[in-house]
Motif scaffolding. Structure first.
Motif, PDB file in Angstrom:
ATOM      1  N   ILE A   1       0.885  -1.185   0.000  1.00  0.00           N
ATOM      2  CA  ILE A   1       0.000   0.000   0.000  1.00  0.00           C
ATOM      3  C   ILE A   1       0.914   1.224   0.000  1.00  0.00           C
ATOM      4  O   ILE A   1       1.765   1.381   0.889  1.00  0.00           O
ATOM      5  CB  ILE A   1      -0.898   0.043   1.260  1.00  0.00           C
ATOM      6  N   LEU A   2       0.710   2.061  -1.007  1.00  0.00           N
ATOM      7  CA  LEU A   2       1.486   3.307  -1.055  1.00  0.00           C
ATOM      8  C   LEU A   2       0.568   4.459  -0.641  1.00  0.00           C
ATOM      9  O   LEU A   2      -0.546   4.581  -1.154  1.00  0.00           O
ATOM     10  CB  LEU A   2       2.011   3.552  -2.479  1.00  0.00           C
ATOM     11  N   VAL A   3       1.051   5.230   0.269  1.00  0.00           N
ATOM     12  CA  VAL A   3       0.296   6.407   0.742  1.00  0.00           C
ATOM     13  C   VAL A   3       1.198   7.618   0.598  1.00  0.00           C
ATOM     14  O   VAL A   3       2.343   7.600   1.061  1.00  0.00           O
ATOM     15  CB  VAL A   3      -0.116   6.248   2.221  1.00  0.00           C
ATOM     16  N   PHE A   4       0.710   8.630  -0.069  1.00  0.00           N
ATOM     17  CA  PHE A   4       1.488   9.867  -0.128  1.00  0.00           C
ATOM     18  C   PHE A   4       0.572  11.058  -0.379  1.00  0.00           C
ATOM     19  O   PHE A   4      -0.618  10.900  -0.686  1.00  0.00           O
ATOM     20  CB  PHE A   4       2.577   9.783  -1.226  1.00  0.00           C
ATOM     21  N   ARG A   5       1.148  12.199  -0.265  1.00  0.00           N
ATOM     22  CA  ARG A   5       0.366  13.433  -0.366  1.00  0.00           C
ATOM     23  C   ARG A   5       0.813  14.189  -1.611  1.00  0.00           C
ATOM     24  O   ARG A   5       2.003  14.295  -1.895  1.00  0.00           O
ATOM     25  CB  ARG A   5       0.606  14.300   0.870  1.00  0.00           C
ATOM     26  N   LEU A   6      -0.175  14.684  -2.346  1.00  0.00           N
ATOM     27  CA  LEU A   6       0.124  15.551  -3.484  1.00  0.00           C
ATOM     28  C   LEU A   6      -0.871  16.700  -3.412  1.00  0.00           C
ATOM     29  O   LEU A   6      -2.088  16.466  -3.353  1.00  0.00           O
ATOM     30  CB  LEU A   6      -0.026  14.753  -4.792  1.00  0.00           C
ATOM     31  N   GLU A   7      -0.344  17.909  -3.460  1.00  0.00           N
ATOM     32  CA  GLU A   7      -1.182  19.093  -3.236  1.00  0.00           C
ATOM     33  C   GLU A   7      -1.930  18.892  -1.919  1.00  0.00           C
ATOM     34  O   GLU A   7      -1.307  18.607  -0.915  1.00  0.00           O
ATOM     35  CB  GLU A   7      -2.137  19.309  -4.412  1.00  0.00           C
ATOM     36  N   ASN A   8      -3.255  18.974  -1.955  1.00  0.00           N
ATOM     37  CA  ASN A   8      -4.009  18.790  -0.720  1.00  0.00           C
ATOM     38  C   ASN A   8      -4.762  17.467  -0.718  1.00  0.00           C
ATOM     39  O   ASN A   8      -5.756  17.327  -0.017  1.00  0.00           O
ATOM     40  CB  ASN A   8      -4.980  19.956  -0.519  1.00  0.00           C
TER      41      ASN A   8
END
Lengths: 238, 185
Positions: A208-215
């Motif tokens: 599982i990949l979790v990351f943030r891009l912009e909001n």
């Protein structure tokens, strides 16, 4: 009216003259006393002790009184100072946009069986409209096709499957949404997706990949390798 | 630093009062003795005097050194009156002043011509038997330049009574200069 005012001033002058004359008389009395040797105090020492003692007591009392006043002043000034600091901090928190944006961070609370993932909220931020558009993963491992899609305000979910019925779930949600992922017995690896910090939770072949891009918070999940899942994440575009 | 300055201020005031006592107490006591004719009462008058000085220390410190002798004579006399009042419970009270009399005080007396006509000795005769408290108010106000608050502290009355004392003193003075006294003690 003018006449009365002048008359009052003359009245004042009359009183002043009377007062000066009275003082001149007192001055004469003092001069006479200076020259008079016939009267003396037989208990001079006793009087000295009494009066000088009284003056010392006065000094002590005065010190205490001044200390009390000083303490009161210092306390009130300190209170004002603290109030100003508190108000300034409150204003900074609520008005400086840059400050607020830095507060918006990815928060992953990892429990025993699942992780609660969300973005820390700051409801005052008005996100640009284009950020509410759909982001799509332009790279997927070979053979994956769209099976299901779900698009609503602030949430996009797409399920990809290949001919072996292997599934890749792709989803992202904005700051108002929350979701849970199964992180039981997983190993977390910190990764960078196009320079952005993210986490991969691995258990056997499942990642599982979790990351943030912009909001938005992106989650990609499936039985794929670490390199592949990173590549999927790096190719998300509008 | 603030504490040090405050300590110096306390010490300065103490030194000022002590110097005043050491330099003048003998003459003050002599005068007190002349007034009371009693050694113990003279001691008491000196004590009351220094209590008064301490109470008004901020104003006393500002008195011009040339005027301090006459001030000390006044303060001894005032303390003597206080002692008498205590002793005989014969305290004069400002509340007894008739307001209607005060209204007349804004009368048509022509102070300008009164001032021109009257010699110093006329004025002295006119104020000779004026109540001591009134005299004290005049001296403190016009010669020693106390403000009303300090005058009130010095003679033990309310601040807003000072104006009434002054008004009444003017009336007594004017009436006596006109030759029609009100029979003040």
């Amino acid at each position: 009216m003018v006449k009365n005012s002048f008359n009052d001033e003359y009245g004042e002058l009359l009183l002043r003259k009377a007062a000066i004359l009275l003082c001149e008389e007192d001055e004469k009395i003092y001069d006479k006393l200076q020259n008079d040797e016939s009267i003396f105090n037989p208990n001079q020492e006793e009087l000295d002790e009494k009066i000088l003692g009284m003056i010392k007591i006065y000094e002590k009392k005065e010190k205490k009184r001044r200390n009390r006043i000083r303490l009161r002043k210092i306390t009130s000034r300190a209170a004002i100072f603290i109030s100003i600091i508190m108000i300034s901090l409150a204003i900074t928190f609520t008005t400086v946009e840059a400050f607020r944006i830095t507060v918006l961070n990815l928060i992953i609370e990892q429990g025993k069986k699942y992780s609660l993932i969300s973005l820390s909220e700051n409801d005052n931020i008005d996100l640009p409209k284009e950020l509410y558009g759909i982001y799509y993963p332009y790279y997927l491992p070979d053979g994956y096709k769209i099976k299901n899609t779900f698009v609503s305000d602030g949430l996009v979910e797409i399920t990809f499957v290949n001919i072996n019925n292997d599934v890749i779930n792709y989803s992202y949600f904005d700051k108002n949404a929350k979701t849970g992922i199964d992180t039981e017995n997983t190993i977390e690896t910190k990764v960078l997706i196009n320079g952005l910090e993210g986490s991969i939770f691995s258990k056997d072949e499942h990642r599982i990949l979790v990351f943030r891009l912009e909001n938005n918070l992106f989650i990609i999940e499936g039985n794929i390798t670490q390199e592949e899942i990173i590549k999927v994440g790096e190719n998300i575009k509008k | 630093m603030i504490a040090i300055i405050a300590a110096i201020m306390d010490e300065d005031e103490r030194n000022f009062i002590e110097e005043l006592y050491i330099k003048h107490n003998k003459y003050m006591w002599k005068y007190a003795m002349l007034l009371t004719k009693n050694k113990d009462e003279a001691d008491e008058v000196i004590q009351i005097s220094f209590e008064n000085i301490i109470r008004s220390i901020n104003a006393v410190k500002k008195i011009n050194c040339c005027k301090i002798n006459s001030y000390l004579v006044s303060i001894v006399r005032n303390s003597y009156n206080t002692l008498l009042a205590k002793k005989y419970k014969d305290r004069e009270n400002i509340e007894y002043i008739d307001i209607r009399e005060l209204a007349d005080a804004v009368s048509n007396d022509d102070y300008e011509s009164m001032l021109e006509r009257s010699s110093s000795s006329d004025i002295m005769i006119a104020i000779e038997n004026m109540p001591e408290k009134y005299k004290m108010v005049l001296k403190l106000k016009y010669v020693y330049e106390f403000d009303d608050e300090h005058i009130a502290e010095a003679i033990g009355v309310k601040t807003n009574s000072i104006r009434m004392y002054k008004t009444r003193a003017l009336r007594i003075l004017a009436d006596r200069l006109k030759g029609c006294g009100y029979g003040e003690k």
